[in-house]
Design an enzyme around this catalytic site. Structure first.
Site, PDB file in Angstrom:
ATOM      1  NE  ARG A   1      15.584  -7.924  40.849  1.00 25.01           N
ATOM      2  CZ  ARG A   1      16.670  -8.524  40.408  1.00 25.01           C
ATOM      3  NH1 ARG A   1      16.713  -9.850  40.337  1.00 25.01           N
ATOM      4  NH2 ARG A   1      17.724  -7.835  40.049  1.00 25.01           N
TER       5      ARG A   1
ATOM      6  CG  PHE B   1      -1.750   1.158   1.446  1.00 26.21           C
ATOM      7  CD1 PHE B   1      -2.982   1.236   0.816  1.00 26.21           C
ATOM      8  CD2 PHE B   1      -1.348   2.212   2.251  1.00 26.21           C
ATOM      9  CE1 PHE B   1      -3.785   2.348   0.984  1.00 26.21           C
ATOM     10  CE2 PHE B   1      -2.150   3.324   2.425  1.00 26.21           C
ATOM     11  CZ  PHE B   1      -3.376   3.391   1.788  1.00 26.21           C
ATOM     12  CB  ALA B   2       2.699   2.915  -2.401  1.00 29.68           C
ATOM     13  CG  LEU B   3      -1.500   7.677   1.283  1.00 30.68           C
ATOM     14  CD1 LEU B   3      -2.388   8.006   0.093  1.00 30.68           C
ATOM     15  CD2 LEU B   3      -2.379   7.508   2.531  1.00 30.68           C
TER      16      LEU B   3
ATOM     17  CD  GLU C   1      -3.284   1.673   9.406  1.00 33.87           C
ATOM     18  OE1 GLU C   1      -4.464   2.027   9.508  1.00 33.87           O
ATOM     19  OE2 GLU C   1      -2.837   1.083   8.409  1.00 33.87           O
TER      20      GLU C   1
ATOM     21  CD  GLU D   1       0.765  14.523  17.079  1.00 33.19           C
ATOM     22  OE1 GLU D   1       0.843  13.560  16.295  1.00 33.19           O
ATOM     23  OE2 GLU D   1       1.404  14.569  18.141  1.00 33.19           O
TER      24      GLU D   1
ATOM     25  CD  GLN E   1       1.383   4.954  48.226  1.00 33.83           C
ATOM     26  OE1 GLN E   1       2.158   5.871  48.479  1.00 33.83           O
ATOM     27  NE2 GLN E   1       0.155   4.915  48.703  1.00 33.83           N
TER      28      GLN E   1
HETATM   29  C1  LIG Z   1       7.641   1.605   9.895  1.00 31.36           C
HETATM   30  C2  LIG Z   1       6.677   2.379   9.072  1.00 31.36           C
HETATM   31  C3  LIG Z   1       5.906   1.720   8.110  1.00 31.36           C
HETATM   32  C4  LIG Z   1       5.043   2.442   7.280  1.00 31.36           C
HETATM   33  N1  LIG Z   1       4.343   1.770   6.291  1.00 31.36           N
HETATM   34  C5  LIG Z   1       3.635   2.508   5.379  1.00 31.36           C
HETATM   35  C6  LIG Z   1       3.025   1.857   4.250  1.00 31.36           C
HETATM   36  O1  LIG Z   1       3.097   0.629   4.077  1.00 31.36           O
HETATM   37  N2  LIG Z   1       2.371   2.633   3.339  1.00 31.36           N
HETATM   38  C7  LIG Z   1       2.274   3.991   3.471  1.00 31.36           C
HETATM   39  O2  LIG Z   1       1.678   4.626   2.594  1.00 31.36           O
HETATM   40  N3  LIG Z   1       2.830   4.631   4.540  1.00 31.36           N
HETATM   41  C8  LIG Z   1       3.511   3.925   5.484  1.00 31.36           C
HETATM   42  N4  LIG Z   1       4.101   4.561   6.559  1.00 31.36           N
HETATM   43  C9  LIG Z   1       4.042   6.012   6.639  1.00 31.36           C
HETATM   44  C10 LIG Z   1       3.149   6.554   7.746  1.00 31.36           C
HETATM   45  O3  LIG Z   1       1.803   6.345   7.434  1.00 31.36           O
HETATM   46  C11 LIG Z   1       3.524   8.040   7.884  1.00 31.36           C
HETATM   47  O4  LIG Z   1       4.818   8.095   8.480  1.00 31.36           O
HETATM   48  C12 LIG Z   1       2.538   8.815   8.675  1.00 31.36           C
HETATM   49  O5  LIG Z   1       1.328   8.905   7.975  1.00 31.36           O
HETATM   50  C13 LIG Z   1       3.061  10.232   8.956  1.00 31.36           C
HETATM   51  O6  LIG Z   1       3.536  10.854   7.802  1.00 31.36           O
HETATM   52  P1  LIG Z   1       4.981  11.539   7.796  1.00 31.36           P
HETATM   53  O7  LIG Z   1       5.934  10.596   8.362  1.00 31.36           O
HETATM   54  O8  LIG Z   1       5.252  12.062   6.442  1.00 31.36           O
HETATM   55  O9  LIG Z   1       4.862  12.745   8.804  1.00 31.36           O
HETATM   56  P2  LIG Z   1       4.278  14.271   8.502  1.00 31.36           P
HETATM   57  O10 LIG Z   1       3.059  14.133   7.705  1.00 31.36           O
HETATM   58  O11 LIG Z   1       5.409  15.016   7.922  1.00 31.36           O
HETATM   59  O12 LIG Z   1       4.005  14.712   9.955  1.00 31.36           O
HETATM   60  C14 LIG Z   1       5.051  14.844  10.925  1.00 31.36           C
HETATM   61  C15 LIG Z   1       4.439  14.919  12.294  1.00 31.36           C
HETATM   62  O13 LIG Z   1       3.698  16.112  12.396  1.00 31.36           O
HETATM   63  C16 LIG Z   1       2.601  15.955  13.263  1.00 31.36           C
HETATM   64  N5  LIG Z   1       1.394  16.462  12.570  1.00 31.36           N
HETATM   65  C17 LIG Z   1       0.959  16.165  11.347  1.00 31.36           C
HETATM   66  N6  LIG Z   1      -0.160  16.844  11.052  1.00 31.36           N
HETATM   67  C18 LIG Z   1      -0.451  17.608  12.149  1.00 31.36           C
HETATM   68  C19 LIG Z   1      -1.491  18.547  12.478  1.00 31.36           C
HETATM   69  N7  LIG Z   1      -2.475  18.829  11.618  1.00 31.36           N
HETATM   70  N8  LIG Z   1      -1.459  19.125  13.690  1.00 31.36           N
HETATM   71  C20 LIG Z   1      -0.460  18.858  14.559  1.00 31.36           C
HETATM   72  N9  LIG Z   1       0.540  17.992  14.315  1.00 31.36           N
HETATM   73  C21 LIG Z   1       0.537  17.378  13.120  1.00 31.36           C
HETATM   74  C22 LIG Z   1       2.511  14.479  13.613  1.00 31.36           C
HETATM   75  O14 LIG Z   1       3.059  14.310  14.915  1.00 31.36           O
HETATM   76  C23 LIG Z   1       3.418  13.814  12.609  1.00 31.36           C
HETATM   77  O15 LIG Z   1       4.016  12.657  13.157  1.00 31.36           O
HETATM   78  C24 LIG Z   1       4.922   3.841   7.435  1.00 31.36           C
HETATM   79  C25 LIG Z   1       5.672   4.494   8.428  1.00 31.36           C
HETATM   80  C26 LIG Z   1       6.536   3.791   9.227  1.00 31.36           C
HETATM   81  C27 LIG Z   1       7.339   4.541  10.256  1.00 31.36           C
END
Ligand SMILES: Cc1cc2nc3c(=O)[nH]c(=O)nc-3n(C[C@H](O)[C@H](O)[C@H](O)COP(=O)(O)OP(=O)(O)OC[C@H]3O[C@@H](n4cnc5c(N)ncnc54)[C@H](O)[C@@H]3O)c2cc1C
Lengths: 112, 388
Positions: free
Chosen positions: B273, B128-130, B368, B372, B284
């Site tokens: 332990r 799945f490539a988004l 997923e 945020e 506590q």
């Molecule tokens: C191990 C791994 C596997 C993955 N597998 C897939 C895959 O198979 N297919 C796929 O398509 N993607 C995949 N992803 C991508 C994942 O879905 C994205 O990393 C995620 O959607 C966030 O996008 P980004 O990393 O570009 O962060 P950005 O979009 O650049 O965001 C950076 C950070 O900004 C913050 N942020 C974003 N928007 C807002 C807002 N409106 N308000 C406040 N804070 C905000 C969040 O904390 C976010 O983490 C994978 C990621 C990882 C780490």
């Protein structure tokens, strides 16, 4: 950063292996001509990390000179698979000793 | 809200729990602590046991051959199948079968024949490539991969990052911009085969989830037949929205399995332990860690089951699914963090599964949809659609 392991080869001797740290990581073993024979990893179950993994490799091949190079990494599992895939992409096959023990599902890379 | 289990659910969960404890945990003892695969013979044996339980193909809708299991039961099962070291990203090493990509259940008949059914039979794999280097949280704005129509084909150019499993897949679902002036309504979903010239898996992206890596993809003039458009042109985000939200509920439940097991391990450990002449359990500050863990687990469990019940009842559940994902991923992270604290040095060793859960749960707060973005989804529902 190159995705290939490009460090200098060292002779696979107990003296050289003794200089290694005890960290986890990946390694390559080559014959005298530098042809890679095996890609391996020292994982979380290895007693003394790369040191004990390469000692084992030395003993398996005792008498036959080989070379090695290694990379310390906690991501040894994904790096191991990556090195196998790069080798496959470059040579259209796995190193001979890995052919006998292929991971159940190995992917395919097409590095630039 | 009544979350009491039916007799049938109790039997199913008892069977799954026994399967995890008697089949998976002993097998895992022999594997590398970062492993995600078992050998072919073990895999076959595990799958056959799951088939005997009638649970193979969990997540596949019954009309496509999956078991007759509602979202509540699926979520309860997910809380069990993740109760082992690899459980977060490789629950039971895939013995329950792959559900396939949600979008394909809404594909055309020909696409189903070519991609969905072989995937459900375990003959093909998809990715799945988004997400792109330009961002994943807001793909409607971030997607730069372009697809341009040329006769009966589309020509794709661009890059994707963090794509799980693309190196091992036969095809993937790829989102590309087809009408740049139309924003969100200008993205189309394509099925791209990995053998299509110009498609490259360039590198492994190493993450905290070391054993189950992501990849970086490049598309160089990849020619994709128009027949491989999934859904409508320019309506890529409309495909399978409801199914995708529903999937988020068992995904949240999976986080809880690791937390539940970490809590059990912690309770056992603090009773045994001793420090300063008494068991840790008598302190506590330690008792409060156990209690705080339980609060996190139960809160998230209720949120997961509430979302699942609403989804099963046909009621709107988008806010509930987002809340469940947020509470479960964040709560489970805190639980495992406290569990590590109570286990001291052993907690961070590879002798115990806690360190792997700690690393992999950190990803759950981003993958997923980051926390945020889940809050944004809820705010949109609560305040109104016009939020940005
Ligand atoms: C191990 C791994 C596997 C993955 N597998 C897939 C895959 O198979 N297919 C796929 O398509 N993607 C995949 N992803 C991508 C994942 O879905 C994205 O990393 C995620 O959607 C966030 O996008 P980004 O990393 O570009 O962060 P950005 O979009 O650049 O965001 C950076 C950070 O900004 C913050 N942020 C974003 N928007 C807002 C807002 N409106 N308000 C406040 N804070 C905000 C969040 O904390 C976010 O983490 C994978 C990621 C990882 C780490």
């Amino acid at each position: 950063m190159s995705i290939r392991l490009e460090k200098h080869w060292k002779p696979l001797t107990l003296d050289e292996v003794d200089l290694l740290g005890r960290e986890l990581g990946v390694y390559q073993i080559a014959d005298e001509d530098g042809v890679v024979q095996k890609i391996g990893y020292a994982g979380g179950k290895s007693l003394f990390g790369l040191k004990s993994a390469l000692e084992k490799e030395f003993h398996i091949r005792e008498g036959r000179p080989h070379q090695f190079r290694c990379e310390v990494t906690m991501q040894y599992m994904s790096r191991y698979e990556e090195l196998l895939m790069i080798h496959q992409a470059d040579h259209h096959s796995l190193p001979p000793e890995n052919e006998e023990d292929r991971p159940a599902r190995l992917g395919a890379l097409n590095p630039a | 809200m009544d979350f009491s289990l039916t007799e049938e659910q109790k039997i199913i969960l008892e069977n799954v729990r026994r399967f995890v404890r008697e089949e998976i945990l002993p097998l895992e003892e022999k594997l590398d602590p970062d492993a995600t695969q078992v050998g072919p013979q073990d895999q076959e044996r595990l799958v056959s046991k799951v088939k005997d339980m009638g649970l193979y193909g969990l997540g596949i809708p019954p009309e496509f051959g999956g078991p007759e299991i509602d979202t509540v039961t699926h979520s309860l099962i997910a809380m069990e199948t993740s109760q082992h070291r690899a459980g977060l990203y490789a629950p039971c090493y895939g013995a329950f079968g792959g559900a396939g990509l949600a979008q394909l259940f809404e594909a055309s008949a020909a696409q189903k024949e070519k991609y969905l059914f072989p995937t459900l039979r375990g003959e093909k794999r998809g990715f799945f490539a988004l997400t792109e280097p330009s961002g994943g949280s807001d793909p409607a704005r971030a997607i730069q991969t372009r697809a341009v129509r040329e006769g009966d084909d589309w020509i794709l150019n661009g890059a994707k990052i963090f794509i799980s499993g693309a190196d091992k897949a036969d095809y993937g679902i790829v989102f590309a911009r087809t009408a740049p002036e139309k924003g969100r309504n200008g993205i189309t979903c394509f099925i791209v085969e990995r053998d299509m010239p110009g498609f490259h898996v360039r590198r492994v992206v190493h993450t905290l989830r070391s054993a189950h890596y992501a990849t970086e993809l490049q598309f160089e003039d990849v020619r994709v037949p128009h027949d491989n458009v999934l859904g409508e042109v320019n309506q890529g985000f409309a495909v399978a929205n409801d199914r995708l939200s529903r999937q988020r509920i068992p995904y949240a439940a999976g986080c809880l399995g690791a937390a539940i097991r970490a809590q059990e391990m912690s309770i056992d450990y603090v009773k045994l332990r001793e420090t300063f002449g008494a068991p840790l359990a008598t302190r506590q500050s330690v008792q409060w860690m156990i209690v705080d863990n339980e609060i996190d687990i139960r809160t998230a469990r209720w949120a997961v089951l509430d979302a699942a019940q609403k989804a099963d009842a046909g009621e709107p559940f988008r806010t509930e699914a987002a809340m469940a994902k947020l509470l479960a991923s964040e709560g489970a992270g805190r639980v495992v963090d406290r569990a590590i604290q109570m286990h001291g040095g052993y907690g961070v060793t590879k002798d115990l599964p806690l360190e792997r859960w700690y690393r992999e749960l950190r990803i759950r707060r981003i993958g997923e949809g980051p926390s945020e973005v889940q809050r944004l989804v809820m705010a949109r529902d609560l305040i109104g659609q016009s939020l940005h």
